[in-house]
Scaffold this active site. Structure first.
Site, PDB file in Angstrom:
ATOM      1  N   GLN A  87     -11.683   5.524  -2.042  1.00 57.85           N
ATOM      2  CA  GLN A  87     -10.925   6.447  -1.170  1.00 57.85           C
ATOM      3  C   GLN A  87     -10.742   5.848   0.223  1.00 57.85           C
ATOM      4  O   GLN A  87     -10.818   6.564   1.224  1.00 57.85           O
ATOM      5  CB  GLN A  87     -11.662   7.769  -1.025  1.00 57.85           C
ATOM      6  CG  GLN A  87     -11.266   8.824  -2.019  1.00 57.85           C
ATOM      7  CD  GLN A  87      -9.772   9.114  -2.052  1.00 57.85           C
ATOM      8  OE1 GLN A  87      -9.083   9.108  -1.033  1.00 57.85           O
ATOM      9  NE2 GLN A  87      -9.260   9.376  -3.231  1.00 57.85           N
ATOM     10  N   SER A  88     -10.483   4.563   0.333  1.00 57.72           N
ATOM     11  CA  SER A  88     -10.402   3.939   1.656  1.00 57.72           C
ATOM     12  C   SER A  88      -9.081   4.264   2.367  1.00 57.72           C
ATOM     13  O   SER A  88      -7.992   3.982   1.846  1.00 57.72           O
ATOM     14  CB  SER A  88     -10.542   2.430   1.508  1.00 57.72           C
ATOM     15  OG  SER A  88     -10.196   1.794   2.708  1.00 57.72           O
TER      16      SER A  88
END
Ligand SMILES: Cc1ncc(COP(=O)(O)O)c(C=O)c1O
Length: 350
Positions: A87-88
């Protein structure tokens, strides 16, 4: 004793020596938060909306990427390698910037840093946007060593005849931090035009480049403004060490060593919750307070923890009611969708 302050124009001239590509919608607005101020009954609260930098839902990383991808293009790179957790926000913004610039993006998702990842976490939010930009996705297991896998992938691409450029984890090195120095210049120009002063600026800190660049910029332009970064990694010593190191390297790049005392860099613990990527009670309260009083959307991993830190400062009475405090909203809002199951279960419909 540190050197006398310099003008924003002088600092801009120093920044202009580095190649840069335009990616951000700037200046980002500074908005008053009168309803949040009233609910907390403390100093006057403002927000600088770096969640509105533009491209693919915006965020602080686009500022770093203006310099990092500026160098990639100047060096003749034909592809970019970066990585982060699945989830960067950083990977999402790098992939978006590459799509916009016509560069191939290779994005490494390092699984395992966030335990108990839900289905939404691995398919929604930043993951979805990165996927839609056409980035080539690679997978690795989180080892705590943030950049080794990226360099190994770049070597494989070079062996296959490509010219890769590695954007480090979080975009955090001295070159990337120049984007945050630029943010400090922009802020001072805005404050000057509004004839407004602030006592402190507060935000969340992780890989360290944002706070490092802001610290260098404010040390040179307005050392009277306090800068506070809240650790969101549950690793405050590591975050502080990284911010200090990157700040020293950034100051050296700009010839500003005489302005920065890295020992005064203020990284605070207490709002990260039990681990990176896990919400604390204070995070949820901050997300709700921001949303219900100002329609300000913050996320469970980054900006919600930064806002919780600001709320904690106000409640602790550290600043007086006549002070103005500025929250730098670094975005992360696509992460809201990745945490939808947890958020919905914690905040039942009213
Ligand atoms: C939304 C958001 N805010 C803040 C940060 C922290 O910035 P830095 O990594 O430069 O400390 C990050 C880093 O990933 C982020 O994604």
């Amino acid at each position: 004793m540190s050197a006398a302050s310099i003008d924003p124009e002088d600092l801009l001239a120093r920044l202009d020596r580095f190649p840069r590509v335009a990616l951000c919608q700037v200046p980002t607005p500074i908005e008053a938060m009168p309803r949040l101020t009233a609910r907390l009954n403390g100093p006057a609260l403002f927000v600088k909306r770096d969640d509105l930098t533009g491209l693919a839902f915006g965020g602080n990383k686009l500022r770093k990427l203006e310099y990092l991808l500026g160098e990639a293009i100047a060096r003749g790179a034909d592809c970019v390698v970066t990585g982060g957790v699945p989830q960067s926000n950083h990977v999402r913004q790098t992939a978006a910037a590459c799509a916009k610039l016509g560069l191939d993006c290779h994005a490494m998702a390092m699984a395992g840093r966030v335990r108990k990842a839900s289905e939404a976490y691995i398919t929604s939010g930043n993951v979805l946007i990165t996927h839609l930009t056409g980035a080539t996705l690679h997978e690795a297991t989180w080892s705590g060593e943030r950049n080794a896998e990226l360099h190994a992938l770049a070597e494989r691409l070079a062996e296959a005849g490509r010219t890769p450029y590695v954007v480090p984890y979080g975009g955090s090195n001295a070159l990337g931090a120049l984007g945050a120095v630029h943010c400090a210049v922009e802020l001072m120009q805005q404050l000057r035009a509004k004839e407004m002063d602030i006592a402190a600026m507060v935000h969340c800190s992780g890989s360290g480049g944002t706070q490092a660049g802001l610290a260098v910029g404010l040390a040179a332009l307005a050392p009277e403004i306090k800068l506070i970064g809240f650790d969101i990694d549950a690793e405050p010593d590591r975050v502080a060490a990284d911010v200090r190191r990157i700040a020293q390297e950034t100051a050296a790049l700009l010839g500003l060593d005489g302005h920065l005392d890295a020992n005064t860099i203020d990284v605070r613990a207490g709002y990260a919750g039990p681990a990176y990527g896990v919400m604390a009670r204070e995070t949820l309260e901050a997300i709700q307070l921001g949303a219900t009083s100002e329609a300000l959307m913050t996320d469970p991993v980054y900006s919600g923890k930064g806002l919780a830190g600001l709320i904690g400062l106000v409640r602790a009475g550290v600043f007086s009611k006549s002070d103005r405090l500025l929250f730098l909203h670094t975005s992360g809002t696509p992460g809201l969708f990745a945490y939808a199951p947890e958020l919905i279960s914690m905040v039942p419909p009213g």
